[in-house]
Design a protein around this motif. Structure first.
Motif, PDB file in Angstrom:
ATOM      1  N   LEU A 291       0.894  -1.318  -0.039  1.00  0.00           N
ATOM      2  CA  LEU A 291      -0.094   0.141   0.035  1.00  0.00           C
ATOM      3  C   LEU A 291       1.052   1.296  -0.046  1.00  0.00           C
ATOM      4  O   LEU A 291       0.348   2.074  -0.131  1.00  0.00           O
ATOM      5  N   GLY A 292       2.074   1.248   0.134  1.00  0.00           N
ATOM      6  CA  GLY A 292       2.936   2.357   0.167  1.00  0.00           C
ATOM      7  C   GLY A 292       3.973   2.046   0.659  1.00  0.00           C
ATOM      8  O   GLY A 292       4.745   0.834   0.873  1.00  0.00           O
ATOM      9  N   TRP A 293       5.014   3.149   1.207  1.00  0.00           N
ATOM     10  CA  TRP A 293       6.551   2.752   1.447  1.00  0.00           C
ATOM     11  C   TRP A 293       6.687   4.106   2.830  1.00  0.00           C
ATOM     12  O   TRP A 293       6.007   5.117   2.697  1.00  0.00           O
ATOM     13  N   TYR A 294       7.725   3.687   3.563  1.00  0.00           N
ATOM     14  CA  TYR A 294       8.265   4.877   4.613  1.00  0.00           C
ATOM     15  C   TYR A 294       9.645   4.651   4.579  1.00  0.00           C
ATOM     16  O   TYR A 294      10.493   3.405   4.514  1.00  0.00           O
ATOM     17  N   ASP A 295      10.307   5.700   4.505  1.00  0.00           N
ATOM     18  CA  ASP A 295      11.793   5.777   4.283  1.00  0.00           C
ATOM     19  C   ASP A 295      12.326   6.702   5.499  1.00  0.00           C
ATOM     20  O   ASP A 295      12.151   7.993   5.286  1.00  0.00           O
TER      21      ASP A 295
ATOM     22  N   HIS B 299       4.213  12.158  -7.869  1.00  0.00           N
ATOM     23  CA  HIS B 299       4.130  10.682  -7.360  1.00  0.00           C
ATOM     24  C   HIS B 299       4.324  10.862  -5.724  1.00  0.00           C
ATOM     25  O   HIS B 299       3.622  10.012  -5.063  1.00  0.00           O
ATOM     26  N   LEU B 300       5.354  11.409  -5.355  1.00  0.00           N
ATOM     27  CA  LEU B 300       5.637  11.426  -4.023  1.00  0.00           C
ATOM     28  C   LEU B 300       4.768  11.781  -2.943  1.00  0.00           C
ATOM     29  O   LEU B 300       4.151  11.355  -1.907  1.00  0.00           O
TER      30      LEU B 300
ATOM     31  N   PHE C 289       1.503   6.843   0.576  1.00  0.00           N
ATOM     32  CA  PHE C 289       0.355   5.633   0.665  1.00  0.00           C
ATOM     33  C   PHE C 289      -0.393   5.729  -0.488  1.00  0.00           C
ATOM     34  O   PHE C 289      -0.731   7.013  -1.102  1.00  0.00           O
ATOM     35  N   ASN C 290      -1.060   4.606  -1.015  1.00  0.00           N
ATOM     36  CA  ASN C 290      -2.166   4.764  -1.702  1.00  0.00           C
ATOM     37  C   ASN C 290      -3.627   4.769  -1.052  1.00  0.00           C
ATOM     38  O   ASN C 290      -3.962   3.736  -0.577  1.00  0.00           O
ATOM     39  N   THR C 291      -3.798   6.082  -0.848  1.00  0.00           N
ATOM     40  CA  THR C 291      -4.876   6.267   0.000  1.00  0.00           C
ATOM     41  C   THR C 291      -6.217   5.662  -0.444  1.00  0.00           C
ATOM     42  O   THR C 291      -6.788   4.743   0.659  1.00  0.00           O
TER      43      THR C 291
ATOM     44  N   ALA D  92     -18.332   5.575   0.402  1.00  0.00           N
ATOM     45  CA  ALA D  92     -17.281   5.012  -0.604  1.00  0.00           C
ATOM     46  C   ALA D  92     -16.035   5.134   0.007  1.00  0.00           C
ATOM     47  O   ALA D  92     -15.555   6.168   0.265  1.00  0.00           O
ATOM     48  N   TRP D  93     -15.321   3.786  -0.195  1.00  0.00           N
ATOM     49  CA  TRP D  93     -14.054   3.937   0.321  1.00  0.00           C
ATOM     50  C   TRP D  93     -12.852   4.383  -0.741  1.00  0.00           C
ATOM     51  O   TRP D  93     -12.056   4.872  -0.467  1.00  0.00           O
ATOM     52  N   ASP D  94     -13.362   4.511  -1.927  1.00  0.00           N
ATOM     53  CA  ASP D  94     -12.408   5.243  -3.129  1.00  0.00           C
ATOM     54  C   ASP D  94     -12.682   6.643  -3.136  1.00  0.00           C
ATOM     55  O   ASP D  94     -12.020   7.403  -3.865  1.00  0.00           O
TER      56      ASP D  94
END
Length: 148
Positions: free
Chosen positions: A36-40, A106-107, A52-54, A88-90
């Protein structure tokens, strides 16, 4: 039980994590159901540390996935919550939605920074604009040499 948790990547002294949906019984770095996403954590710019892909996070929260403490704190920081009953979740809440027609990066997911405007071009002198354009002399056709 399905959990939203971090999966460890990177190397020694350079951590990197992917935020994944996983079965609670799988190992930390095991197979994920969906990423679903990443953390750096070492990125200096705090707004670019995590992504995150919200809509997908909201979907998994709506079907009962439980985030870990660290992931829940990151979701709260980004304002991502479980959709209310009947919502709706989307659909992304208005405060997170970029303006219509705005390009997103993107970021950050927010509007792209506006490019700096170029300085205005210097104006041509008035005398040059008023002078009539001279026609170039027409080229004369070359005589073909006969080959004998």
């Amino acid at each position: 039980m399905v959990k939203i948790r971090m999966k460890s990547f990177g190397r020694r002294h350079r951590p990197f994590y992917r935020i994944c949906v996983m079965d609670a019984r799988t190992p930390r770095d095991g197979r994920a159901i969906e990423e679903l996403g990443w953390y750096d954590p070492l990125v200096r710019n705090e707004s670019a540390r995590e992504w995150f892909n919200t809509p997908r996070v909201r979907y998994w929260l709506s079907v009962g996935a439980q985030p870990t403490e660290k992931v829940a704190a990151m979701l709260k920081r980004h304002g991502i919550t479980k959709p209310a009953n009947g919502e709706a979740w989307d659909s992304v809440p208005a405060e997170e939605r970029p303006a219509p027609g705005a390009k997103t990066t993107h970021l950050t997911g927010g509007p792209a920074p506006k490019p700096k405007a170029a300085p205005p071009a210097p104006e041509a002198p008035a005398e040059a604009a008023e002078a009539p354009a001279e026609a170039a002399p027409a080229e004369e056709p070359k005589a073909e040499e006969s080959q004998a």
